[in-house]
Scaffold this active site. Structure first.
Site, short mmCIF file in Angstrom:
data_model
loop_
_atom_site.label_atom_id
_atom_site.label_comp_id
_atom_site.label_asym_id
_atom_site.label_seq_id
_atom_site.Cartn_x
_atom_site.Cartn_y
_atom_site.Cartn_z
N ASP A 106 0.84 -1.21 0.00
CA ASP A 106 0.00 0.00 0.00
C ASP A 106 0.87 1.26 0.00
O ASP A 106 0.36 2.38 -0.06
CB ASP A 106 -1.04 -0.01 1.14
CG ASP A 106 -0.42 -0.09 2.51
OD1 ASP A 106 0.82 -0.21 2.62
OD2 ASP A 106 -1.19 -0.06 3.50
N SER A 107 2.20 1.07 0.00
CA SER A 107 3.13 2.19 -0.23
C SER A 107 2.85 2.82 -1.59
O SER A 107 3.30 3.93 -1.86
CB SER A 107 4.58 1.72 -0.15
OG SER A 107 4.77 0.57 -0.93
N ASP B 252 -1.10 -6.16 0.02
CA ASP B 252 -1.47 -5.54 1.30
C ASP B 252 -2.97 -5.33 1.43
O ASP B 252 -3.61 -4.82 0.49
CB ASP B 252 -0.82 -4.14 1.39
CG ASP B 252 0.52 -4.16 2.10
OD1 ASP B 252 0.79 -5.10 2.87
OD2 ASP B 252 1.30 -3.21 1.89
N LYS C 66 -1.16 -9.42 3.21
CA LYS C 66 -0.37 -8.95 4.37
C LYS C 66 -1.21 -7.95 5.16
O LYS C 66 -1.90 -7.13 4.56
CB LYS C 66 0.93 -8.29 3.90
CG LYS C 66 1.73 -7.66 5.04
CD LYS C 66 3.16 -7.33 4.65
CE LYS C 66 3.35 -6.05 3.92
NZ LYS C 66 2.93 -4.82 4.63
N GLU D 35 -1.15 -5.39 8.88
CA GLU D 35 -0.28 -4.75 9.87
C GLU D 35 -0.81 -4.99 11.28
O GLU D 35 -2.01 -4.85 11.53
CB GLU D 35 -0.21 -3.24 9.62
CG GLU D 35 0.47 -2.89 8.32
CD GLU D 35 0.64 -1.38 8.13
OE1 GLU D 35 0.38 -0.59 9.07
OE2 GLU D 35 1.05 -0.98 7.02
N GLU E 278 9.37 -3.69 10.33
CA GLU E 278 9.67 -2.35 9.80
C GLU E 278 10.21 -1.45 10.92
O GLU E 278 9.59 -1.30 11.98
CB GLU E 278 8.41 -1.73 9.18
CG GLU E 278 8.71 -0.32 8.65
CD GLU E 278 7.74 0.17 7.57
OE1 GLU E 278 6.89 -0.60 7.11
OE2 GLU E 278 7.88 1.35 7.20
O1 KIV Z 1 3.57 -1.11 1.62
C1 KIV Z 1 4.75 -1.47 1.61
O2 KIV Z 1 5.51 -1.20 0.67
C2 KIV Z 1 5.23 -2.25 2.74
C3 KIV Z 1 6.71 -2.45 2.82
C4 KIV Z 1 7.35 -1.20 3.29
C5 KIV Z 1 7.07 -3.59 3.69
O3 KIV Z 1 4.49 -2.66 3.56
#
Ligand code: KIV
Length: 250
Positions: free
Chosen positions: A43-44, A82, A110, A112, A179
């Site tokens: 989600d980056s 994510d 994934k 958090e 992280e």
């Molecule tokens: O969203 C993302 O890119 C991440 C990485 C920083 C692990 O969760």
């Protein structure tokens, strides 16, 4: 098509795991062909693709769209997507959102967080959906926390992280992203679990490393995290190429 099982994915994630984000077909295909073990539709993308301030504006529809693009470029690596902010508040919500990402082509999702996510991970496991965890600095909580802060500095925080990692492993996750965890604590977490820990800003003693592709190739020059090693200058190549195009057509 049945989803890949956690066991089959774990076999493909042998330490040291190399992992990178990708958000579209060409990047995914290049990373896959280069031999990376895991590709994350992170989600980056909210920051490095969409230009938002942080990841909290990313929606499930955004993630589904990008996961579909990435799926078309990945033949070999494990593809993780994510779950974005606000889409896994309850076990049933986590399942419903994960099903959308899996149907878009993810091999695993994934999410958090630590202890608070165990019931959701159990629901996913029951439904046959593999998952990765993400502890330490949680970008989806950046607003509450008032910035991107290092985790595991106090004894209490460090012990909580270690206990959370063990609980997440017991809940069946295939890997844990660490992280911005103090390097010494990241090493302790890594030694406390069998599954790979995948670090970002957490020192060198993790079971693998993950980076945002824009940081690796130099495609987002306006902000580079302190832990990033930049191996290219894609922004400069892009800018120069566009300038040449303008010059040749003026
Ligand atoms: O969203 C993302 O890119 C991440 C990485 C920083 C692990 O969760």
């Amino acid at each position: 098509m049945p989803y890949p099982t956690s066991e089959s994915l774990s076999k493909r994630l042998k330490r040291p795991v190399t992992a990178i984000t990708a958000y579209d077909y060409p990047a995914a295909r290049i990373c896959d062909e280069a031999g990376v073990d895991l590709i994350l539709v992170g989600d980056s993308l909210g920051m490095v693709v969409a230009g938002f301030e942080d990841t909290t504006s990313v929606t499930l529809d955004h993630m589904v769209y990008h996961t579909e693009m990435v799926r078309r470029g990945v033949q070999r690596a494990v593809l993780v997507a994510d779950l974005p902010f606000g889409t896994y508040e309850t076990p049933e919500m986590a399942l419903k959102s994960s099903l959308r990402l899996m149907d878009a082509g993810a091999d695993a999702v994934k999410l958090e967080g630590g202890f608070g996510q165990i019931s959701k991970l159990e629901r996913l496991r029951e439904a046959g959906i593999a998952a990765c965890a993400h502890i330490g600095m949680l970008p989806q909580r950046v607003k509450e926390e008032g910035g991107y802060k290092k985790k595991g500095k106090s004894e209490e925080e460090a012990n909580n992280l270690i206990r959370a990692a063990v609980a997440l492993e017991q809940a069946g996750v295939i890997a844990i992203v660490l992280e911005s965890v103090v390097a010494e604590i990241a090493a302790k977490i890594t030694n406390s679990v069998e599954i790979p820990t995948i670090g970002i800003g957490s020192g060198t003693q993790c079971g693998g490393q993950i980076r945002v592709i824009h940081d690796v190739i130099g495609a987002y020059p306006w902000f580079v995290p302190p832990f990033a090693t930049v191996h290219g200058d894609v922004a400069r190549v892009m800018r120069q190429s566009v300038i040449k195009f303008i010059e040749e057509n003026e």
